[in-house]
Design a protein around this motif. Structure first.
Motif, short mmCIF file in Angstrom:
data_model
loop_
_atom_site.label_atom_id
_atom_site.label_comp_id
_atom_site.label_asym_id
_atom_site.label_seq_id
_atom_site.Cartn_x
_atom_site.Cartn_y
_atom_site.Cartn_z
N ALA A 1 -78.99 -86.87 16.25
CA ALA A 1 -79.63 -87.75 16.76
C ALA A 1 -79.82 -87.48 18.20
CB ALA A 1 -78.83 -88.81 16.39
N GLU B 1 -88.27 -95.07 22.79
CA GLU B 1 -89.49 -95.21 22.06
C GLU B 1 -90.60 -95.31 23.04
OE1 GLU B 1 -90.02 -98.51 19.59
OE2 GLU B 1 -87.70 -98.67 19.45
N GLU C 1 -94.94 -92.74 16.06
CA GLU C 1 -93.72 -93.49 15.71
C GLU C 1 -92.70 -93.01 14.74
OE1 GLU C 1 -97.19 -94.65 15.32
OE2 GLU C 1 -97.19 -95.91 17.00
N ALA C 2 -93.33 -92.28 13.79
CA ALA C 2 -92.41 -91.59 12.70
C ALA C 2 -91.55 -90.48 13.46
CB ALA C 2 -93.15 -91.03 11.86
N ARG C 3 -92.37 -89.80 14.37
CA ARG C 3 -91.71 -88.63 14.98
C ARG C 3 -90.72 -89.12 16.05
NH1 ARG C 3 -97.36 -86.63 15.37
NH2 ARG C 3 -97.10 -87.51 17.74
N GLU C 4 -90.91 -90.06 16.67
CA GLU C 4 -89.99 -90.87 17.78
C GLU C 4 -88.93 -91.48 16.87
OE1 GLU C 4 -92.36 -93.70 19.77
OE2 GLU C 4 -93.14 -92.45 20.76
N ARG C 5 -89.17 -91.82 15.57
CA ARG C 5 -87.65 -92.43 14.91
C ARG C 5 -86.95 -91.38 14.62
NH1 ARG C 5 -86.01 -96.38 11.41
NH2 ARG C 5 -85.05 -95.53 9.47
N LEU C 6 -87.51 -90.04 14.19
CA LEU C 6 -86.69 -88.91 13.77
C LEU C 6 -85.87 -88.49 14.88
CD1 LEU C 6 -89.21 -87.17 11.31
CD2 LEU C 6 -87.02 -88.42 10.87
N ARG D 1 -84.83 -90.14 17.44
CA ARG D 1 -83.68 -90.87 17.43
C ARG D 1 -82.70 -90.85 16.73
NH1 ARG D 1 -87.55 -94.53 18.16
NH2 ARG D 1 -87.10 -95.54 16.48
N LEU D 2 -83.00 -90.66 15.38
CA LEU D 2 -81.89 -90.66 14.35
C LEU D 2 -81.39 -89.34 14.04
CD1 LEU D 2 -83.62 -93.10 11.71
CD2 LEU D 2 -82.02 -93.57 13.32
N GLU E 1 -84.34 -88.33 6.67
CA GLU E 1 -83.55 -89.02 7.94
C GLU E 1 -81.86 -88.96 7.55
OE1 GLU E 1 -84.97 -93.09 8.21
OE2 GLU E 1 -87.14 -92.28 8.55
#
Length: 121
Positions: free
Chosen positions: A37, A43, A72-77, A79-80, A98
């Motif tokens: 992470a 975002e 959005e999916a790339r940004e989520r990954l 962050r996580l 994830e």
């Protein structure tokens, strides 16, 4: 403000070369890369940027531009954190796990809590 404590959960034990098995016991593929992470990922940041000061610039290296994965999916990954899996089979490509989808890590195996078809591609 909360201080970032680093990776938590089984992802911290995942290393390249491990076998990945889904919740149904089916082999998904082999771990190719592990990214922890990034507490600085924000975002709306452009993950395609190669600027070294961009906290998620490394994400651009992990995803091909033709993968079809949304920003959005790339940004989520980013962050996580994520595990990039080289899929089983000649034309399967990569999929992304994830941290919350990892049930356990033991020996040379990563066991998922979801079926392989629920992973990002």
């Amino acid at each position: 403000m909360t201080e970032f404590a680093g990776p938590e959960g089984p992802i911290r034990d995942v290393v390249p070369g491990m076998s990945v098995v889904d919740a149904a016991g089916e082999t998904v593929g082999t771990v190719e890369d592990v990214r922890m992470a990034d507490s600085g990922a924000v975002e709306g940041t452009d993950p395609a940027s190669k600027e070294p000061s961009n906290p998620i610039a490394w994400v651009a290296e992990a995803f091909s531009t033709d993968s079809g994965m949304s920003q959005e999916a790339r940004e989520r990954l980013a962050r996580l954190g994520f595990v990039r899996v080289d899929g089983k089979g000649l034309f399967s490509g990569h999929c992304y796990v994830e941290p919350g989808q990892i049930a356990s890590v033991a020996g040379d195996e990563v066991r998922l809590s979801v079926d392989g078809d629920q992973l990002l591609r």
